[in-house]
Design a protein around this motif. Sequence first.
Motif, short mmCIF file in Angstrom:
data_model
loop_
_atom_site.label_atom_id
_atom_site.label_comp_id
_atom_site.label_asym_id
_atom_site.label_seq_id
_atom_site.Cartn_x
_atom_site.Cartn_y
_atom_site.Cartn_z
N MET A 64 -8.44 -1.92 -9.96
CA MET A 64 -8.38 -3.11 -8.57
C MET A 64 -8.66 -2.59 -7.17
N ASP A 65 -7.58 -0.92 -7.10
CA ASP A 65 -7.19 -0.21 -6.18
C ASP A 65 -6.68 0.50 -6.26
N ILE A 66 -5.97 0.95 -4.97
CA ILE A 66 -4.59 2.06 -4.73
C ILE A 66 -3.68 1.08 -5.92
N PRO A 67 -2.66 1.78 -6.74
CA PRO A 67 -2.06 1.75 -7.59
C PRO A 67 -0.39 0.81 -6.79
N TYR A 68 -0.68 1.50 -5.30
CA TYR A 68 0.77 0.81 -4.80
C TYR A 68 0.04 -0.03 -3.59
N HIS A 69 1.20 -0.94 -2.80
CA HIS A 69 1.00 -1.07 -1.30
C HIS A 69 0.88 -0.89 -0.95
N PHE A 70 1.39 0.55 -0.24
CA PHE A 70 2.50 0.85 0.30
C PHE A 70 2.44 2.78 0.19
N CYS A 71 1.23 3.23 1.51
CA CYS A 71 2.02 5.04 0.91
C CYS A 71 2.64 5.26 2.09
N ILE A 72 3.01 6.83 2.27
CA ILE A 72 4.17 7.16 3.38
C ILE A 72 3.01 8.18 3.62
N ASP A 73 3.33 9.16 4.49
CA ASP A 73 3.02 10.16 4.94
C ASP A 73 4.25 11.25 5.01
N LEU A 74 3.83 12.39 4.63
CA LEU A 74 4.96 13.21 5.74
C LEU A 74 5.41 13.20 6.74
N ASP A 75 4.65 13.18 7.98
CA ASP A 75 6.26 12.52 9.13
C ASP A 75 6.33 11.32 9.12
N GLY A 76 6.35 10.49 8.11
CA GLY A 76 7.03 8.61 8.22
C GLY A 76 5.64 7.99 8.55
N ASN A 77 4.58 7.76 9.17
CA ASN A 77 3.22 6.97 9.17
C ASN A 77 3.05 6.44 7.60
N ILE A 78 3.19 4.70 7.76
CA ILE A 78 2.71 3.75 6.80
C ILE A 78 1.29 3.35 7.05
N TYR A 79 0.87 3.49 5.33
CA TYR A 79 -0.81 3.22 5.50
C TYR A 79 -0.53 1.99 4.45
N GLU A 80 -1.11 0.95 4.72
CA GLU A 80 -1.79 -0.14 3.80
C GLU A 80 -2.46 0.06 2.73
N ALA A 81 -2.23 -0.17 1.43
CA ALA A 81 -3.16 0.18 0.21
C ALA A 81 -3.30 -1.63 -0.45
N ARG A 82 -2.86 -1.67 -1.51
CA ARG A 82 -3.06 -2.95 -2.51
C ARG A 82 -2.76 -3.86 -1.04
N PRO A 83 -3.43 -4.83 -1.96
CA PRO A 83 -3.09 -6.32 -0.78
C PRO A 83 -1.58 -6.47 -1.52
N LEU A 84 -0.36 -6.98 -1.40
CA LEU A 84 0.59 -7.33 -1.24
C LEU A 84 0.78 -8.46 -1.98
N GLN A 85 0.05 -9.36 -1.96
CA GLN A 85 -0.06 -10.67 -3.00
C GLN A 85 -0.64 -10.22 -4.63
N TYR A 86 -1.07 -9.14 -5.16
CA TYR A 86 -1.67 -8.42 -6.40
C TYR A 86 -0.61 -7.77 -6.78
N PRO A 87 -0.29 -7.77 -8.53
CA PRO A 87 0.30 -6.96 -8.80
C PRO A 87 -0.31 -5.65 -8.54
N GLY A 88 1.13 -4.13 -8.91
CA GLY A 88 0.42 -2.82 -8.82
C GLY A 88 0.07 -2.05 -10.59
N ASP A 89 -0.55 -1.61 -10.54
CA ASP A 89 -0.39 -1.05 -11.61
C ASP A 89 0.16 0.33 -11.48
N THR A 90 0.03 1.18 -12.57
CA THR A 90 1.08 1.88 -13.50
C THR A 90 0.19 2.38 -14.51
N ASN A 91 1.24 4.00 -14.98
CA ASN A 91 0.85 4.64 -16.04
C ASN A 91 1.68 4.81 -17.12
N THR A 92 2.68 4.30 -16.40
CA THR A 92 4.12 4.13 -17.26
C THR A 92 4.60 2.60 -17.53
#
Length: 175
Positions: A64-92
């Motif tokens: 449905m979306d990026i598998p994660y709820h948040f992403c952090i870049d090399l400078d420590g900036n935080i990005y909103e990804a999948r809405p928290l109300q939905y479970p993420g996804d994984t390849n494991t």
Amino acid sequence: MQVEKPEIITKDQWGGEAPVGEKETHEIKYVTIHHGGVEFGEDKDPMEYMRNLQKFSQDDKNWMDIPYHFCIDLDGNIYEARPLQYPGDTNTEYDPTGHALINVMGNYEVQKIKPEQIEAIAHLSAWLAQEYEVPTDSIATHKDHSDQTVCPGEDLYKYFEDGTIINRIEKLLKE
């Protein structure tokens, strides 16, 4: 004291699209740290990374979306990804239902984690722990839930093994 919500770059700011399809909602009970597993250089544009990750996740993986709820870049900036109300996804094999998933851009089997990223992980994790009443012993990494991965990579994982990140989270929760 309250842990202040960290500054988060919204989907609108990085040019993301809405999730596609429907999924059941979940309650956050864990915070789980991942890494992207792909080297991420200083010359890379994190907003482009986010757009490409969303396109890959939706078009190639049929998520449905990026598998994660948040992403952090090399400078420590935080990005909103999948809405928290939905479970993420994984390849494991682990079930990410109930987990708030944080992805650190890069591959920490070969890259070195930066202090700004560790601080962003701790601040975001502390805020999530406070908001969702997640105990610090329920904050861990992908490899703590799966035998099929080295994620979040050796260089990031060592800061969980030696207590650095959990100790910082606990300190933030007490301030």
